[in-house]
Design a protein around this motif. Structure first.
Motif, PDB file in Angstrom:
ATOM      1  N   HIS A 146     -16.263   7.219 -92.817  1.00 14.38           N
ATOM      2  CA  HIS A 146     -15.837   6.265 -93.842  1.00 14.38           C
ATOM      3  C   HIS A 146     -17.002   5.649 -94.625  1.00 14.38           C
ATOM      4  O   HIS A 146     -16.827   5.301 -95.790  1.00 14.38           O
ATOM      5  CB  HIS A 146     -15.016   5.141 -93.202  1.00 14.38           C
ATOM      6  CG  HIS A 146     -13.658   5.577 -92.756  1.00 14.38           C
ATOM      7  ND1 HIS A 146     -12.674   5.983 -93.625  1.00 14.38           N
ATOM      8  CD2 HIS A 146     -13.118   5.694 -91.508  1.00 14.38           C
ATOM      9  CE1 HIS A 146     -11.585   6.319 -92.942  1.00 14.38           C
ATOM     10  NE2 HIS A 146     -11.827   6.145 -91.663  1.00 14.38           N
TER      11      HIS A 146
ATOM     12  N   LEU B   9     -10.337   3.912 -96.954  1.00  8.21           N
ATOM     13  CA  LEU B   9      -9.767   2.968 -95.996  1.00  8.21           C
ATOM     14  C   LEU B   9      -8.379   2.475 -96.367  1.00  8.21           C
ATOM     15  O   LEU B   9      -7.639   2.020 -95.490  1.00  8.21           O
ATOM     16  CB  LEU B   9     -10.705   1.764 -95.835  1.00  8.21           C
ATOM     17  CG  LEU B   9     -12.101   2.063 -95.281  1.00  8.21           C
ATOM     18  CD1 LEU B   9     -12.970   0.818 -95.310  1.00  8.21           C
ATOM     19  CD2 LEU B   9     -11.999   2.609 -93.850  1.00  8.21           C
TER      20      LEU B   9
ATOM     21  N   ARG C 288      -4.636   6.173 -96.756  1.00  6.59           N
ATOM     22  CA  ARG C 288      -3.820   5.716 -95.630  1.00  6.59           C
ATOM     23  C   ARG C 288      -2.450   5.255 -96.107  1.00  6.59           C
ATOM     24  O   ARG C 288      -1.424   5.553 -95.479  1.00  6.59           O
ATOM     25  CB  ARG C 288      -4.544   4.578 -94.910  1.00  6.59           C
ATOM     26  CG  ARG C 288      -3.845   4.081 -93.665  1.00  6.59           C
ATOM     27  CD  ARG C 288      -4.742   3.136 -92.886  1.00  6.59           C
ATOM     28  NE  ARG C 288      -5.966   3.806 -92.466  1.00  6.59           N
ATOM     29  CZ  ARG C 288      -6.951   3.189 -91.800  1.00  6.59           C
ATOM     30  NH1 ARG C 288      -6.859   1.896 -91.529  1.00  6.59           N
ATOM     31  NH2 ARG C 288      -8.024   3.858 -91.445  1.00  6.59           N
TER      32      ARG C 288
END
Length: 364
Positions: A114, A159, A163
């Protein structure tokens, strides 16, 4: 174009004002893994590409309008993008989707993925896109500020964006069953409610950006022979389009599902509402010098805020609004990622198999 809704009412209506509406037949769970969720599947590729392009145009407009405001303090908050950039965003984020799916390779090192791997790929692609038009002339140098912005956006995509998108599923109606009876829909609720109202508002706002960028780019091409296909819109348009489409969708639910009106019967109400909404917003924004449009030099205008010259465009957008609403009715936001675990492509059946195996061992 949307199909005509159910026109007949139940023979014995419910005292609470329930009316029958033909809805997709829902499969009943039969005990097998995934049978209960067999009607939900991953968003099709074309739908994801459509959303990626629209979302990319929104970011273009947001960043350019904020930059313009910081430099010129212009309350109109005008931002820029183009159909070309829309296509590039679609392809780029489709590639980034494949990169994100490799997150399972960094299962023991999520921080590396990430904070290092994904941002590096993202920044590299953005620099490549920015230099495509200038490769034959001079390579553009990316400033430190741009690198910081790209890195922050990479964190957002890695992030938050991927998602959240992975939780969206498309509801696929099952095979028509004679035993499947029409569902009852409360007058106070939307039929087959899928996405939350806030998400729908955001979608319509972003789609308003896309509409205006495409319209202004084509207009500039025809009127000014601008082959760069550069289009513009305003941040205020996000609120205006988002709220207008959200309310027009409510009008569509009422006229189509409750009253059974056809599209051409609904169309005059759509157009009148859109014109009233555009005029109201323009009147308020003009008081603060923030109105980004002026139709005073166009024929059939009223106070320079609305013009009948754009009537064919509003008619087309009104009809397309129904298409978008019907598509959104089939999109569901799942609490858990249905069918696949988040970002790694593992099937829920595999997880259920492991759990069942452990239970069998305990029983034995």
């Amino acid at each position: 174009m949307a199909r005509d809704g159910a026109r007949s009412r139940a023979a014995d209506p419910d005292p609470g004002g329930l009316t029958p509406v033909k809805m997709p037949c829902r499969q009943k769970p039969s005990g097998g893994a995934g049978d209960a969720e067999g009607s939900l599947r991953e968003l099709p590729r074309w739908m994801r590409l459509y959303f990626y392009g629209m979302h990319g145009v929104t970011l273009d407009v947001l960043l350019s309008s904020l930059q313009g405001f910081l430099n010129h303090r212009d309350p109109k908050l005008v931002g820029f993008s183009s159909p070309y950039l829309c296509v590039m965003h679609s392809l780029t984020h489709f590639a980034l989707e494949k990169i994100f799916s490799q997150k399972r390779c960094f299962r023991d090192r999520p921080v590396v993925f990430h904070l290092v791997f994904y941002p590096s790929i993202y920044i590299g692609l953005q620099i490549l896109i920015g230099n495509i038009n200038t490769l034959t002339e001079q390579v553009r140098v990316v400033s430190g500020t741009q690198l910081v912005v790209h890195y922050i956006l990479a964190l957002y995509f890695g992030l938050v964006f991927h998602r959240g998108l992975s939780k969206l599923r498309l509801h696929t109606p099952c095979t028509p069953d004679p035993a499947c009876k029409p569902s009852l829909v409360d007058r106070g609720h939307d039929p087959l409610q899928g996405l939350p109202g806030v998400v729908r508002f955001l979608f319509f706002g972003m789609h308003g950006f896309l509409d205006e960028v495409i319209f202004t780019s084509v207009f500039n091409l025809v009127e000014k022979s601008d082959r760069t296909l550069s289009g513009h819109t305003s941040l205020w348009s996000f609120l205006m389009y988002g709220s207008c489409s959200f309310l027009v969708e409510k009008l569509y639910f009422h006229l189509h599902f409750r009253r059974g009106w056809g599209p051409w019967r609904r169309l005059p109400f759509y157009v009148c509402f859109i014109y009233a909404w555009e005029f109201s917003w323009g009147l308020v924004l003009r008081q603060f010098g923030a109105c980004s449009w002026d139709y005073s030099h166009y024929p059939y205008n009223f106070m320079g805020l609305i013009t009948l010259l754009y009537l064919p465009g509003w008619v087309g957008i009104s009809l397309y609004q129904d298409v978008l609403s019907n598509a959104l009715l089939r999109v569901k936001c799942t609490t858990d990622v249905t069918g696949r675990s988040e970002g790694n492509g593992e099937v829920n059946g595999e997880v259920n198999g492991e759990v069942n195996g452990q239970l069998e061992k305990k029983i034995l």
